[in-house]
Enzyme design. Sequence first.
Site, short mmCIF file in Angstrom:
data_model
loop_
_atom_site.label_atom_id
_atom_site.label_comp_id
_atom_site.label_asym_id
_atom_site.label_seq_id
_atom_site.Cartn_x
_atom_site.Cartn_y
_atom_site.Cartn_z
N SER A 133 0.80 -1.22 0.00
CA SER A 133 0.00 0.00 0.00
C SER A 133 0.83 1.28 0.00
CB SER A 133 -0.95 0.01 1.20
OG SER A 133 -0.24 0.01 2.41
N LYS A 187 -7.10 3.95 8.13
CA LYS A 187 -6.11 4.90 7.60
C LYS A 187 -6.67 6.32 7.55
CE LYS A 187 -3.75 1.39 4.79
NZ LYS A 187 -3.45 0.93 3.42
#
Length: 783
Positions: free
Chosen positions: A683, A726
């Site tokens: 990611s 996140k």
Amino acid sequence: MAKELKNEKKKRNSMPLLALRGLVIFPNMIIPLLVGREQSLEALEKAMVEDKEILLAAQHDETVEDPTKDDIYNVGTVGEIKQLMRLPDGTVKILVEGLRRVKIADFIQEEPYFEIGIEEILHEEEVDTEIEALMRGVINSFEEYIKLNKVVPPEAMMTIINIEDPDRLIDIIVSHISLKVKQQQEILATISYEERLTKLYKLLEKEIEILKVKNKINNEVRKQVEKRQKEYYLKEQMKAIKKELGEEDSFTEEINEYKSKLEELELPEDVEKKVEEELDKLQKMPRNSSEGVVVRNYLDCIFDLPWNNYSEDKLVIKEVENQLNEKHYGLDDVKERILEYLAVRKLSDELKSPILCLVGPPGVGKTSLGKSIANSINREFVRLSLGGVRDEAEIRGHRRTYIGARPGRIINAMRDAGTMNPVFLLDEIDKITSDFRGDPAAALLEVLDPEQNNDFTDHYLELSFDLSDVMFITTANTISTIPRPLLDRMEVISLSGYTEGEKIEIAGRHLLPQQIKNHGLIEDNFNLSENALKKVIRNYTREAGVRSLERTLGKICRKVAKDVVEGKETATRIDIRNLDKYLGIPKYDYGKAEGENRVGVVTGLAWTQLGGDILDIEVSIIPGDGKLILTGKLGDVMKESARIALSYARTKSKEYNFPEEFYKKYDIHVHVPEGAIPKDGPSAGITLATALISALSNKEIDGEVAMTGEVTLRGRVLPVGGIKSKVLAAHRAGIKKIILCKKNEKDLEDIPDNIKRDLNFVLVEEMEQVLAEAIVEGDENED
């Protein structure tokens, strides 16, 4: 001439040596060996590479761990390795066949294994009449030895009866009799037929005398046992006489008690039949026998199980919803799924109970939620922690043939529940492991499969037990370590971390009142301001859940309790100004973004088991020869992402005016701070690519931008997971703009509206879009 031919047959060659402890191997023997010493393993490797032949020689002292050449007998047996198998604990199991005796001529090397030169042992004597007479004497003695020693099979005599070679005869007989290592080695090292046969004959005669004495002792012991058996029969007769007189003993009362329990309980037909068989066996056993204890424990276990006991479900949907909302703030997806199940259950009794898997970081309320579900639907609650379970018998139980056998933890939990339809929480299912004792995860497949668990069989019970009415709930921190077949049988519900607002609500509604009560305080003793509570959440805890927050509030309560007992204060107000007095200096800065525009530094978003966090990725360009340096304890996937990002960046060298031949003249150092913490995953791909292009082009990156997404060599942006955690981390850090893959747009539905209003989400599909949003144009630095 004949002597010269014999000398020509003596050949010196070399081979590896395997030192044996407490064992001598003769020619014609086939024996398995366990090899674990490093030196011995090296010798095996060498032998397998060559012709599979290895010299097997015994040690003088079997206690010596690291033998030298002086610790090894100078005569051994050349063996051929027939089979070799590596075991899980690092040892090696081999099957060797003895071929011939040899002498050790010299030691060529001792490290890393013994390599020795050998000298063949050749016979120059003929088999004369005297040798034949000795052979017959040895055969007769061995026949008598077999008659006295029942351990040696009679077939061994058929093996040697027609052997004409003295050496082979000796080797086979020695392999069947019990001798000390020193005695075996002495026979192995003797060359002459006459001397070898004479020594073996003497040893056999000595062993025969020992066996005669041993058999005499055994006969005396047998007579004593027969005496005890006679006493037992007399006691049984006395028991029968008492029964005739109507004087029943405690054993009979115990049997009758078991029978009355059997009549009272409505057991399934197969269970009732099994109980009757066990009762019949118990009656025929001596009352104090060890086997009787095993049967009693088994019967007690069966009678303790809730074969036909069910608790009545409380299927009032609105009441259940109110109870769940009262005890748990948030977790709307989980509550909705429970209410859906109960609604369908109310309409149809044929629905199989679901297997729910609550996946989320520690402290978000997975375990406590299971208990709340049980209370809200009026079911019993049992919890089984699977963390560290590595033995299949923990799930399925031990067979009764083992000493100390007991049922598995599933059956024990059902016995504790007392009903056939409890809420059964299998905690930490992602931390289950396996070893040589079996795979507990495989045993759980039957438990957690709605199509099979109506017929679950425990090894101890040896009966089918119906688990189809049990409502199983499992918990895990991550699904990556749950075996795929097991995961396929469960419905996964993800629980992300709490937002700051949710933590404030949970602390005010549940945690703080409970801590005040636990510490003997009342609400009038102190008041914690909302700003102080926010500071506790931001600067004294770092977690996705609220477990650490609960401990921190408990610490404040202890300080206040001390002041109350000492009479210093009875009503305390705690705010930002005096919070340090109770908790000390802040532990965390709560991941605040720096906010300033920087070259070669980009803010990424990461997900951990503790929730989301921001992650600065730094790139530095230094004179060198084109090396890519990666630091920060990066995993293999993240290292690959860095290489992909660099390859993509190189395709943009002309567009962004990279230094000429930078890939030859400069080293590129990529560092991810907090180097002691392992980091992995794809990611960070677009973050790495942006940081590399920024550093090579000397262009600044907007300090209020954060990003996450995987990048390909062509610059396409791919979706990643953990978006909610996140985004929450970015919001708490003061980030204003978040760049995500367009395919992650669906994940934004889980983000609370008040947080989405504070953030600008940029959805992209190509790296060009990322760079356009992140690079600050017009602020290029001059060298």
